[in-house]
Design an enzyme around this catalytic site. Structure first.
Site, PDB file in Angstrom:
ATOM      1  CD  GLU A  50      -9.415   1.156   4.686  1.00 11.56           C
ATOM      2  OE1 GLU A  50      -9.384   2.156   3.972  1.00 11.56           O
ATOM      3  OE2 GLU A  50      -9.482   1.192   5.927  1.00 11.56           O
TER       4      GLU A  50
ATOM      5  CE1 TYR B 198      -1.787  -2.515   9.328  1.00  7.03           C
ATOM      6  CE2 TYR B 198      -3.653  -3.710  10.244  1.00  7.03           C
ATOM      7  CZ  TYR B 198      -3.145  -2.751   9.385  1.00  7.03           C
ATOM      8  OH  TYR B 198      -3.999  -2.036   8.579  1.00  7.03           O
TER       9      TYR B 198
ATOM     10  NE  ARG C 268      -5.498   1.852  10.581  1.00  2.00           N
ATOM     11  CZ  ARG C 268      -4.442   2.133   9.839  1.00  2.00           C
ATOM     12  NH1 ARG C 268      -3.726   1.154   9.309  1.00  2.00           N
ATOM     13  NH2 ARG C 268      -4.089   3.390   9.630  1.00  2.00           N
TER      14      ARG C 268
ATOM     15  CG  ASP D  45      -6.838  -3.782   7.904  1.00  3.33           C
ATOM     16  OD1 ASP D  45      -6.756  -3.781   6.647  1.00  3.33           O
ATOM     17  OD2 ASP D  45      -6.585  -2.777   8.588  1.00  3.33           O
TER      18      ASP D  45
ATOM     19  CD  GLU E  43      -3.043  -0.769   2.295  1.00  2.00           C
ATOM     20  OE1 GLU E  43      -3.282   0.307   2.874  1.00  2.00           O
ATOM     21  OE2 GLU E  43      -3.447  -1.861   2.707  1.00  2.00           O
TER      22      GLU E  43
ATOM     23  CG  HIS F 161      -5.120  -8.552  13.297  1.00  3.90           C
ATOM     24  ND1 HIS F 161      -5.843  -7.404  13.171  1.00  3.90           N
ATOM     25  CD2 HIS F 161      -4.688  -8.865  12.064  1.00  3.90           C
ATOM     26  CE1 HIS F 161      -5.851  -7.040  11.892  1.00  3.90           C
ATOM     27  NE2 HIS F 161      -5.166  -7.919  11.211  1.00  3.90           N
TER      28      HIS F 161
ATOM     29  CG  ASP G 155      -2.020  -2.085   5.746  1.00  5.93           C
ATOM     30  OD1 ASP G 155      -0.833  -2.360   5.481  1.00  5.93           O
ATOM     31  OD2 ASP G 155      -2.394  -0.938   6.062  1.00  5.93           O
TER      32      ASP G 155
END
Length: 574
Positions: free
Chosen positions: A86, A300, A302, A84, A9, A347, A82
């Protein structure tokens, strides 16, 4: 030689990841999203099963053209956005925008940008997880519908430039409800009474707090009550009625999640939530460390999991054993008892990628803020795998006629995790040296009495930290949404921030009133939390994403039509 293309990203990651891979790998960045719904219209085909209409984001044409060139030359393509929902959605959009259907393309994800993690992900490529993509699409479409249906109404009835959002409107409501509580609060009077006592053979005075009678705790609520008690204890004999010795422990904290990191960074470092996320992002993507090149320092950022990988757990225990001694290492795993079903439990908690990389060792390569945040994460992680702190406690009851006063003190008997980490704003342990020499036969004489009038305080205004905590407790929003939600309501001037406190503005009050009146379900805390769990259901493959939209849209549309007719215009002075 085969050519492999890895798409991430952000450009900052390119540098970090390039270092880990051979010369036949090309690493390039998409700079976040490449496709979205158009700005000029809602971009959702209501008639055609709520199909979203995606277009290339303005200014992304050049990046896509460059990526297409690289795709042509590549034998395999890895989408490494990433880890997640999104990120999953960005990978899917890339696969569509770059027309990868007939190419060999894979999705890889890693929780930390380290050589081992990146290499391991390349060994385990997978397909794009459409359940995660659909959960993200559902969120975008819901937010889009709310924004594009209600905002024009606010423009027409209040003033241009206002906006309504699914999560921001609830956050605004929470702040408005607190303001009402504060406004409606009626303070109650109460009094405290302290006795300053001389212990025979000691120079310092001992201060004991009024407790009540032998049987019951008593709250002194008026001057009359106070005077009556003072009259009795003024000339009473003071003696030790009871001494209790005990031990208490304080458990080590669990490692950070997004929300606890935002709260602690706010309290300890005075960072706004958006700033915490910005700096954590830099630490995650990679910092230039002399001798090691660009290194991702934390995992990470989030996440709502407090889990830790087995390797990291073993490494931190070893580090504690070496640095502090065997007796400091926690037994078993410090699990958070209320660990709700972890939302995205691929996660981990937020932790340093390498525990031996101490804050002191990297200090000269980090900015002041980067260093302070890294140190916070590092200390908290070490502490999470250490023994509890233990205290010896002494509490003494002192008799004065029929009334009782108390003194308590505690002394650290074993520091445990406290040798590394103390939470911000934690009360200092009182260590009352005088209590050591006290026994049942100690002779006490009263030197003086202190009385003070107090009033109960209204609930405190929200700060960014306490708002994040509340949003998380209520199940509203997700790790990636806390910071943008708060930034939005401040940017829209619905809320003003002064000395950390968040205050409702006049315009915020008007917007909240309209939302409560015309769209009660949207600003309903339970409705919003329920919507989050439906989105989790989509991510787990249990709920079809368009079903959520089908159930949501007609009610909203009816509410908007009604509001257009019934709402009066509101004048707001600038």
């Amino acid at each position: 030689m085969a050519r492999y293309l890895v798409i991430v990203e952000s450009p900052a990651k390119v540098k970090t990841i390039k270092k880990f891979l051979g010369s036949n790998y090309v690493v390039t960045a998409s700079n976040g999203h490449v496709r979205d719904m158009p700005k000029s219209q809602m971009g959702i085909d209501i008639e055609n099963d709520y199909e979203p209409k995606y277009i290339t984001i303005r200014g992304k044409g050049e990046i896509l053209a460059k990526l297409r060139k690289e795709v042509k030359k590549a034998d395999k393509i890895y989408l490494a956005t990433d880890p997640d929902r999104e990120g999953e959605a960005i990978s899917w959009h890339l696969s569509k925008a770059l027309k990868l259907e007939d190419k060999k393309f894979y999705r890889i994800s890693f929780n930390e940008i380290t050589k081992n993690a990146v290499k391991a992900s390349l060994k385990n490529p997978r397909e794009i997880d459409m359940d995660l993509v659909d959960a993200q699409q559902a969120r975008r479409v819901l937010d889009r519908i709310v924004g594009y249906k209600i905002s024009p109404l606010l423009w027409a009835k209040v003033k241009r430039g206002l906006s309504a959002g699914r999560v921001q409107s609830v956050a605004l409501r929470i702040i408005a409800d607190r303001k009402e509580e504060i406004d409606a609060f009626i303070p109650e009077e109460y009094w405290t009474l302290d006795a300053n006592l001389k212990v025979k053979g000691e120079r310092k005075l001992l201060t004991a707090k009024f407790y009540g009678t032998e049987k019951n705790k008593v709250t002194i609520s008026s001057k009359e009550e106070l005077d009556a008690i003072v009259k009795e204890v003024e000339n009473a004999d003071y003696s030790v009625a009871d001494i209790k010795k005990g031990e208490r422990t304080k458990k080590a904290p669990v490692p950070f999640t997004t929300s606890t990191l935002q709260q602690e960074a706010s309290k300890a470092l005075n960072f706004a939530t958006a700033k915490t996320m910005r700096i954590a992002q830099q630490l995650y993507e990679g910092v230039d460390i002399k001798g090691s090149g660009t290194v991702g320092l934390i995992t990470y950022l989030r996440t709502d999991s407090t889990r830790i990988s087995e390797e990291a757990d073993a490494a931190v225990r070893e580090y504690i054993k070496e640095g502090f001694g065997e007796e400091y290492v926690a037994e078993g795993d410090a699990k958070k008892t209320s660990d709700k079903k972890i939302i995205q439990d691929a996660h981990e908690a937020i932790r340093p990628t390498d525990v031996t990389r101490t804050p002191a060792a990297v200090k000269e390569f980090l900015s002041r803020d980067q260093f302070r945040l890294y140190q916070l994460v590092w200390k908290r992680f070490i502490a999470s795998r250490m023994q509890p702190a233990r205290y010896e406690t002494t509490s003494v009851k002192i008799a004065a006629g029929q009334y009782r006063f108390t003194v308590a003190a505690s002394k650290v008997s074993f520091e445990g995790f406290k040798s590394v980490y103390t939470e911000a704003g934690e009360a200092k342990e009182e260590n009352n040296v005088l209590l050591k020499g006290l026994d049942m036969d100690s002779v006490l004489t009263k030197e003086s009495l202190d009385t003070k009038q107090h009033f109960t305080q209204p609930p405190a205004h929200y700060t960014e930290a306490t708002l994040v905590k509340t949003l998380e407790e209520l199940g509203i929003g997700r790790p990636s949404t806390y910071a943008p939600t708060i930034s939005t309501i401040i940017a829209r001037r619905y809320v003003a921030k002064e000395n950390k406190n968040l205050y409702l503005t006049e315009i915020g009050e008007v917007v909240n009133h309209i939302m409560k009146q015309s769209f009660p379900s949207i600003v309903d805390v339970n409705f919003t939390a329920n919507m989050e769990s439906l989105l989790d259901g989509v991510a787990e493959g249990k709920v079809r994403w368009k079903t959520i939209i089908e159930n949501f849209y007609p009610d909203l549309e009816a509410a908007v039509e009604k509001a257009e007719k019934e709402l009066e215009q509101v004048k707001i002075e600038d």
